[in-house]
Scaffold this active site. Structure first.
Site: not given
Ligand SMILES: [Zn+2]
Lengths: 432, 89, 533
Positions: A37, A112, A136
């Site tokens: 990420k 996210s 997330s």
């Protein structure tokens, strides 16, 4: 050392940066392509947090988890898309455009860590790192139909993770199978003294599907108002499957759920308002205009560098900490947070794990959620685990309207092994 | 209820410039969200963060610092090894 | 006159003159109330906030070296102290230990649990947009330090002691006033600071300086602070002028007349200067009947004045909250185990007993750790003589040259004192030797031996070779010449004027370039003058 070449079409916009050639060495993850990420620092590879304000920033150091991945031989093939600074539930709040859900490209992948989820779900990579501040990892895992685990707070070093809400977030694994989650956990939990909130508690475990006699608590609040009945029904089916495998199901109550979401948003925005203050364009990122006086220059830099949702959360947090409001918001949120923790501690005296849906609904359509408050409300089932710091996994649990549904399993502090075992048992049960 | 003036003050504290159009939108959304946060009024004061882990220290031993190139690599326009910032006077 | 009753005045005039009251007092009362000429009913109220760099090897939250002063900018920085995204602070154990020592030496209570907090504000010298400091849970609270105050021994209360990180350093390009932009060096960012806050117990700028001197000495005795490092101490001072007894009556937190918060004072002398300036400024304002508002002022060291803060300082709202990346500290039992070294008061008492120093010498010598240690290395020669030479002569010469005692080797200083003690060189000659050697050190870093210096300057004492009448005795020769040259002084001496004798002694000393022993000169002169008489 071997070189892995990686040149995907990326039709879901899962990546912000891809590396055409990635190094891979010997080790537990040798030769495995892994997506990281884009809020996790990678030495020499741009790290943007999905924000314009970090455009062009190349960290001079690796996050602890990146060092560990490299040591285990993994090939880091790209930096995955995300809601700007992790602030979102859809991955639509990225400065680099939204990611699409491989299960249905007209839908969001959740957020996210939507880029990581889409990269795994579409098969571009076998596993990925996500981060979970209020769901997330688990939300996109549920929306995309993969497995995602938020470890116990302190189990994985946050060193190198660009902070959104320090007291809530953890880096965790995302993969298509529970055994891959377990494999990654073994790599990621090596102790790092550079994170003062980390605990030396290495995960070294092989998932065991035997759950006979296990007590599973199911809080009524996890099936309350706002939870889509079709999702609820799919999750109950899943829980029933666990019962068939020998677990005992106990319904229970979690009264603090009434405050959990507000406590979460006050806490995360407060911390974010402070964490994001460093982006002033002096040391890195697009530079501030040195022709202006500093105050004006910073205001301008931050106005154009941050997206709307980020600005909103910075301002909410600034307000919650400001003189005259600290007691009403921040202090009360901490008291509420302690109640959530106490509720879990209380429940775990009688049950081994707690189960419920990961998300109240299936994946939204792209552009469907425009109202911030209703977006926040969809985090209601995932934030309690972050407030309490307990481990929580989301594992695919059938479908509703043809879209994936996630079953969430939470356990006591540092019992990541237990929730992974239950998820493994479930996964094994489903596949038979 | 927060007013547009309050929101401007908050933006000032947060050092974020905001436009006129943004202001109305922010103010409206703020009030919805803050209304929701009012549920915290029902929480009794009292217990705060429990300290399960205390006294985490490092020894006073020097570690290598970054090289000058690494330090300045992310700034486009350093001057004699300094970062350049807007004027403060 | 029998009709001498007191004059009663019409009530409208409002002033009755009582016996003993001076006209000027009445005039003062009849002037408009806001014009004030006399401040004898007022007192100065001063509280200090002192920031000192703790003398650790590494920064407070990272392993970067604190030894940055001679290095180019941004060479002692890492992701942590540069505030790079993703970096995390780690607390330096030694810095906490040092701060606890300070807390204990200042008689504070160490809190059961303390924690770090973020102080949020924007400024280019802040690497993270916040400073990690301590807020409502500092390390130690409620202590005191005894000082020699304006009216004798005084107890100054300490409010709190906490640790925090130093911000970076700003360089204003093109001079502070016309800077086009600012340059930032983060080498200093993250250096551990201790902040010590006093109650407003100080009553004059001089008392404030005395407090600082005592505090500095205490910190140096503790081995946690090096006052010789540039920028190692910074002081913010609160100062106001209130009616006498106001503070005791109203207590802290009450708003009396507005106070000035003077920031940015970076030297010991600067504190007294800035505060003295403020006293004058505030009295002048009160004299003109102006209302004093509480305001931030900056001290301009080069001009010795304070100026109103120009930058529109926003309403200060630092939005403190607990630092989520660090765990709380529970260190009160460490504090209990700390054994403090000998502190200035104890050492002063020892100097009085062990060396027989005078109280004033003992105070001077122990007021500075290096001076005290230096003295102890040279005391064996002759404790009392050495005390005079260190506390008076050497210290004066060092201050004149702005030099530190650490530049002086106890070895040669011992030799110099022995020369003086033996009488091989006179006091005056000794001073000349000392000056010469200090000048050499300042220029080249090293110096010759006192013996060599005495020889080179020809300062060896003139030994007498005969009696007052002896033609060959050098002192007698000089004395005879002086008596011959100064008939008026000789006449005055015989007329009974004591000063005339001192003048003649001076002339003989001059003639011998200070190499004659004063006792010899006295004796010989008296001999010659007596004969003549
Ligand atoms: Zn550093």
């Amino acid at each position: 050392m071997a070189t892995i070449s990686f040149s995907p079409k990326d039709q879901y916009n899962a990546f912000i940066t891809t590396l055409n050639e990635a190094e891979s060495g010997p080790g537990a993850l040798s030769g495995i392509p892994v997506a990281v990420k884009d809020n996790i620092s990678t030495r020499g590879i741009p790290t943007t947090c999905g924000s314009r304000i970090l455009e062009g920033y190349v960290p001079p150091y690796d996050a602890h988890v990146v060092t560990l991945l490299k040591k285990a031989g993994a090939a880091i093939v790209g930096k995955s898309n995300m809601d700007e600074f992790g602030m979102g539930t859809t991955t639509e709040n990225s400065a680099f455009g939204p990611t699409k859900n491989p299960a249905d490209p007209s839908r969001v992948p959740g957020g996210s860590s939507g880029g990581s989820a889409a990269a795994v779900a579409s098969g571009m990579v076998r596993m990925a790192l996500g981060t979970d501040t209020g769901g997330s990892i688990r939300c996109p895992a549920a929306f995309c139909g993969i497995v995602g685990h938020k470890p116990t707070y302190g189990r994985v070093s946050r060193y190198g993770l660009i902070a959104y809400a320090n007291s809530l977030e953890q880096i965790g694994p995302m993969a298509r199978s529970v055994s891959d989650i377990s494999l990654l956990m073994e790599v990621l939990t090596k102790y790092d003294p550079r994170d003062s909130t980390a605990v030396d508690c290495h995960y070294s475990h092989t998932p065991d599907p035997e759950i006979r006699g296990l007590k599973i608590g199911v809080p009524e609040e996890f099936f309350g108002e706002g939870v889509d009945p079709r999702v609820a029904s799919a999750v109950w089916d899943g829980i029933t499957l666990l019962e068939r495998k020998g677990a005992e199901i106990v319904t229970c109550r979690m009264p603090s759920m009434a405050y959990a979401l507000a406590a979460y948003y006050v806490t995360c925005t407060s911390e974010a308002s402070s964490n994001l203050a460093r982006f002033d364009g002096v040391r890195y990122g697009p530079p501030a205009d040195t022709k202006l006086p500093w105050h004006e220059a910073f205001q301008q830099r931050r106005q154009s560098g941050f997206g709307t949702e980020v600005k909103r959360r910075i301002m909410l947090g600034t307000f919650a900490l400001s003189s005259g409001y600290y007691g009403k918001y921040y202090a009360k949120a901490q008291a509420a947070r302690q109640q959530v923790r106490n509720d879990f501690l209380h429940l775990f005296r009688t049950v081994d794990v707690i189960a419920g849906p990961t998300m109240p609904t299936v994946a939204f359509r792209l552009g469907e959620k425009t109202d911030p408050l209703s977006m926040y409300l969809s985090d209601i089932l995932t934030v309690p685990a972050n407030l309490a710091g307990i481990p929580s996994i989301s594992v695919p649990c059938g479908k509703s309207e043809g879209l994936p549904v996630g079953l969430q399993i939470m356990g006591p502090h540092f019992r990541d092994e237990r929730v992974i075992d239950v998820a493994y048992a479930f996964e094994q049960g489903v596949s038979r | 209820m927060v007013s547009e003036r309050d929101v401007l003050h908050i933006a000032e504290l947060a050092d974020i410039g905001i436009d006129k159009e943004e202001l109305a939108e922010f103010t409206g959304r703020f009030n919805e969200i803050l209304d929701y946060f009012d549920i915290l009024d029902q929480v009794g004061a009292g217990e705060t963060r429990e300290a399960d882990l205390v006294n985490v220290f490092r020894e006073d031993v020097v570690d290598p610092s970054l090289t000058k190139d690494e330090v300045l690599a992310n700034t486009p326009d350093p001057e004699d090894g300094f970062f350049r910032a807007p004027r403060v006077m | 006159m029998t009709d001498d009753a007191p004059i009663s005045r019409p009530a409208s005039e409002g002033v009755t003159r009582w016996p003993g009251e001076k006209i000027s007092d009445i005039q003062r009362q009849t002037q408009p109330a806001n014009i004030r000429m006399d401040f004898s009913d007022d007192e100065v109220i001063i509280g200090l906030e002192i920031h000192c760099q703790l003398d650790t090897a590494t920064k407070l939250f990272c392993g970067c070296s604190t030894d940055y002063r001679d290095d180019s900018p941004n060479t002692h920085v890492c992701p942590v102290c540069l505030g790079l995204p993703g970096s995390l602070p780690r607390v330096n154990k030694k810095a906490i230990g040092y701060a606890l020592r300070v807390g204990k030496a200042l008689n504070c209570t160490v809190l059961e649990e303390s924690e770090f907090a973020r102080k949020n504000y924007f400024y280019p010298d802040l690497n993270k947009g916040f400073q990690i400091t301590q807020y409502d849970k500092p390390l130690a609270v409620r202590g005191y330090l005894d000082i020699e105050g304006d009216d004798g021994e005084k107890r100054v209360r300490i409010t709190r002691v906490h640790v925090e990180e130093d911000p970076g350093r700003l360089v204003h390009k093109g001079g502070a006033d016309r800077a086009k932009y600012t340059l930032v060096d983060y080498n200093r960012a993250g250096i551990p600071l201790i902040e010590i806050v006093t109650e407003p117990d100080l009553r004059s700028p001089k008392e404030a300086r005395k407090f600082l001197n005592k505090l500095r000495a205490t910190l140096e005795y503790l081995g946690v602070f090096d006052s010789e490092k540039e920028g190692s101490l910074r002081v913010d001072a609160n100062i106001s002028i209130q009616p006498k007894g106001w503070f005791e009556k109203e207590g802290k937190g009450k708003e009396g007349r507005g106070r000035a918060e003077v920031k940015n004072i970076s030297s010991y002398k600067g504190v007294e200067k800035a505060l003295t300036f403020e006293v004058t400024r505030q009295k002048n304002a009160l004299r003109r009947g102006q209302r004093l508002e509480t305001a931030t002022r900056h001290f301009v060291e080069t001009r010795g004045i304070t100026t109103a803060s120009r930058s529109k300082e926003m309403e200060q709202d630092y939005r403190y909250f607990p630092e989520p990346d660090l765990r709380p500290l529970r260190v009160c039992d460490w504090a209990a185990g700390i054994v403090l070294p000998e502190l200035p008061d104890a050492r002063r008492a020892r100097f009085l007993g062990q060396y027989g120093c005078s109280p004033i010498h003992a105070r001077t010598l122990t007021g500075d750790l290096r001076l005290a240690e230096f003295y102890e290395q040279v005391a064996e020669t002759d404790p009392i003589l050495a005390a005079t030479w260190v506390a008076d002569t050497l210290l004066g010469e060092l201050n004149y040259r702005d030099m530190s005692v650490s530049k002086v080797s106890p070895g040669w200083f011992r030799a110099l004192i022995l020369l003086i003690k033996e009488g091989s060189v006179t006091d005056k000659g000794g001073v000349e030797v000392l000056r010469s050697l200090l000048d050499q050190i300042r220029e080249s870093g090293s110096c010759e031996t006192p013996d060599e210096c005495v020889g080179r300057l020809g300062l060896i004492v003139i030994e007498r070779t005969g009696g007052a009448g002896d033609a060959d005795d050098p002192v007698a020769m000089a004395a005879r010449e002086v008596v011959a040259e100064q008939p008026q002084a000789v006449a005055d001496f015989h007329a009974g004027k004591k000063e005339a004798f001192n003048f003649l002694v001076g002339q003989v000393m001059k003639k011998t370039r200070g190499r004659a022993k004063p006792a010899d000169v006295n004796q010989v002169l008296l001999g010659i003058l007596g004969k003549e008489g």
